[in-house]
Scaffold this active site. Structure first.
Site, PDB file in Angstrom:
ATOM      1  N   TYR A  25     -16.674  69.857 -41.753  1.00 23.21           N
ATOM      2  CA  TYR A  25     -16.085  70.121 -43.068  1.00 23.21           C
ATOM      3  C   TYR A  25     -14.930  71.078 -42.831  1.00 23.21           C
ATOM      4  O   TYR A  25     -15.106  72.119 -42.197  1.00 23.21           O
ATOM      5  CB  TYR A  25     -17.098  70.772 -44.010  1.00 23.21           C
ATOM      6  CG  TYR A  25     -17.930  69.757 -44.754  1.00 23.21           C
ATOM      7  CD1 TYR A  25     -17.307  68.781 -45.526  1.00 23.21           C
ATOM      8  CD2 TYR A  25     -19.310  69.763 -44.684  1.00 23.21           C
ATOM      9  CE1 TYR A  25     -18.053  67.832 -46.211  1.00 23.21           C
ATOM     10  CE2 TYR A  25     -20.058  68.814 -45.365  1.00 23.21           C
ATOM     11  CZ  TYR A  25     -19.419  67.858 -46.127  1.00 23.21           C
ATOM     12  OH  TYR A  25     -20.142  66.921 -46.801  1.00 23.21           O
TER      13      TYR A  25
ATOM     14  N   ASP B 276     -14.472  62.190 -47.163  1.00 23.94           N
ATOM     15  CA  ASP B 276     -14.821  61.627 -48.476  1.00 23.94           C
ATOM     16  C   ASP B 276     -15.425  62.668 -49.414  1.00 23.94           C
ATOM     17  O   ASP B 276     -16.066  62.320 -50.396  1.00 23.94           O
ATOM     18  CB  ASP B 276     -15.788  60.441 -48.313  1.00 23.94           C
ATOM     19  CG  ASP B 276     -17.112  60.839 -47.660  1.00 23.94           C
ATOM     20  OD1 ASP B 276     -17.328  62.051 -47.429  1.00 23.94           O
ATOM     21  OD2 ASP B 276     -17.918  59.939 -47.379  1.00 23.94           O
TER      22      ASP B 276
ATOM     23  N   HIS C  17     -21.041  58.295 -47.656  1.00 27.55           N
ATOM     24  CA  HIS C  17     -21.760  59.571 -47.658  1.00 27.55           C
ATOM     25  C   HIS C  17     -23.179  59.388 -48.205  1.00 27.55           C
ATOM     26  O   HIS C  17     -23.689  60.182 -48.996  1.00 27.55           O
ATOM     27  CB  HIS C  17     -20.978  60.573 -48.525  1.00 27.55           C
ATOM     28  CG  HIS C  17     -21.138  62.014 -48.144  1.00 27.55           C
ATOM     29  ND1 HIS C  17     -20.074  62.792 -47.772  1.00 27.55           N
ATOM     30  CD2 HIS C  17     -22.211  62.833 -48.105  1.00 27.55           C
ATOM     31  CE1 HIS C  17     -20.489  64.027 -47.533  1.00 27.55           C
ATOM     32  NE2 HIS C  17     -21.785  64.069 -47.725  1.00 27.55           N
TER      33      HIS C  17
END
Ligand code: 173
Length: 495
Positions: free
Chosen positions: A235, A263, A355
């Site tokens: 991230y 995403d 995800h």
């Protein structure tokens, strides 16, 4: 050494001390920087926060994030009143259920782990792991998509010996499957992600380490065998110096691939997780009453995700290339347009992923997107392209799912929840069993399909004609099925 009396005098925004693992920290200046917001820390101001801290943070997070003058020292143990922890009825029941789990040799498939995990996990953990965004249509579609693809098996091929080993980004793997990143492993098992690392090391499977693991990055790498390949899910932080340090540290420690999540500029609304927020949490209930401004509508994930940079864009990719030599993979691609941009940007691969259904609801499955994307990539260079891998994740539970994705052009397949539930229900042994089940299923399915190795899996072995027809998989509509009353038919007059 500090007495608990002294510590309890620092219980406000103006002076906020907390205890974690027997050490006292002054977090006053950190309140506004805490990714989960200040209110959650203030709940524990002047008190021991260890229990709340542990499942969410790697052990060193507080030490690394606070300058040393804020490390105030040890709690004086003679001042600590030993509280006999009252085990709630719910927890007692949970422990009794854990003791009555089916023996591991009765677990026959990956669905079984999920069924056990649902029963034995604390409600909060189950809500966080199992939840998906909005109406949860995409998470169901992820499974349904595999059911719309049918096999076209070949016969009489001498399938005495079948081999499903492969390489993933140049790393040997005993399965055409890698462990995809899932956050907060300690919500479900005290050893968290280490269960995966240890089992993966024994069985030659590659684990993708999550940025938001409960164990620290170094604990996970330390638990791996020498030369055990690991990937890292990233991230990207608003503060790029933090991201740079993290990525370069990972490379130095031998990580073999950087999967940048693309995403999740904002986290999806996972309502099951959101509804759990303060349930069963007494301290939380008080905060809810007494403090305005507490975001009551945030589940575990949203509360700790504010560091993620929503400004991340294609323009950042050269910077990533400049800070690392690891292969770079974009995780969360859904369209041929973006697949081509990724290829042109010179990254080493993409993960076709939604995800786990946790981000944009009603987005299509990775499997369905694979077909369009492979068709376009074939027009843009060699296929398969040795320098550009296409991975798929979401909804994979059976070797037959894996084989369908590989036949349609995937380099390998990621499984997140499947392995997560294996360790939540049986620890490291559960993950080992999951690998064994997948291996057994691969062996049987490859024999029956007439593919002796993964190269022999070709698109002609599957019929994906129905994949893009979403009929037959229309999910239940919660509003109509659960809340609205059924339509009434004309009624006879009462006699
Ligand atoms: O899917 C998730 O829950 C996830 O990726 C996440 C993101 C931020 C914090 C915690 C989990």
């Amino acid at each position: 050494m500090l007495s608990t009396q002294t510590i309890s005098e620092h219980a406000s925004e103006d002076s906020c001390w907390i205890i974690v693992h027997g050490k006292v920290y002054d977090v006053t200046g950190f309140l506004d920087e805490h990714p989960g917001g200040s209110k959650i820390i203030l709940k524990y101001a002047g008190k021991d926060a260890t229990e709340a801290y542990e499942p969410i943070h790697p052990p060193n997070a507080i030490i690394d994030n606070l300058s040393t003058e804020k490390h105030l020292g040890d709690v004086d143990p003679s001042t600590v009143t030993k509280v006999v922890k009252v085990i709630s009825e719910a927890e007692k029941q949970r422990q009794a259920l854990i003791a009555k789990r089916p023996p591991l040799d009765e677990i026959l498939n990956l669905h079984d782990f999920e069924a056990v995990a649902k029963v034995i996990l604390p409600d909060k953990a189950w809500a966080y792991y199992s939840s998906a965004s909005d109406d949860e249509i995409t998470i169901r579609e992820n499974r349904a998509a595999y059911q719309r693809v049918w096999f076209r098996p070949r016969i009489l091929r001498d399938v005495t010996v079948v081999d499903w080993s492969t390489t993933i980004l140049g790393q040997k793997s005993n399965l055409p499957v890698y462990i995809s990143a899932t956050a907060l492993g300690k919500l479900g098992h005290p050893d968290g992600e280490l269960n995966l690392t240890r089992a993966a090391g024994k069985h030659g499977v590659i684990q993708m380490i999550p940025t938001l693991a409960s164990c620290s990055f170094d604990e996970i790498v330390d638990a791996a065998l020498p030369n055990q390949p690991l990937f890292l899910q990233l991230y990207v932080n608003r503060d790029r110096t933090i991201t740079k340090r993290y990525v370069q540290h990972a490379e130095k420690r031998g990580v073999k691939g950087l999967f940048i999540t693309v995403d999740a500029p904002q986290l999806g609304r996972r309502e099951k997780d959101m509804r759990m927020k303060f349930v069963g949490d007494d301290a939380g209930a008080k905060v809810q009453e007494n403090m305005s401004g507490v975001k009551k509508d945030e589940g575990v994930a949203r509360a700790i995700s504010s560091f993620i940079d929503p400004s991340l864009s294609w323009k950042d990719l050269p910077w990533f290339r400049s800070i690392t030599n690891m292969p770079i993979i974009l995780k969360g691609v859904s369209t041929p347009e973006d697949a081509v941009l990724a290829l042109e940007a010179g990254v080493q691969g993409i993960v076709l992923s939604n995800h786990g259904g946790r981000q944009l609801d009603t987005s299509r499955s990775g499997l369905e997107n694979l077909i369009d994307i492979v068709n376009v990539l074939k027009t843009r260079g060699p296929w398969p392209n040795p320098n550009f891998s296409v991975f798929v994740d979401g909804g994979v539970r059976r070797a037959s799912d894996v084989l369908k994705a590989l036949a349609l052009g995937a380099s390998a397949v990621g499984i997140g929840r499947g392995f997560l539930y294996a360790f939540c229900s049986y620890g490291e042994a559960g993950v080992e069993k999951a690998f064994k089940i997948l291996g057994d299923e691969l062996e049987m399915n490859m024999r029956l399909l007439g593919a002796r190795n993964l190269k022999e899996l070709v698109p002609e072995m599957v019929d994906a004609n129905a994949l893009q027809a979403h009929v037959g998989a229309t999910p239940r509509d919660n509003l109509f099925d659960s809340t609205y009353q059924p339509l009434r038919l004309a009624e006879f007059k009462a006699a």
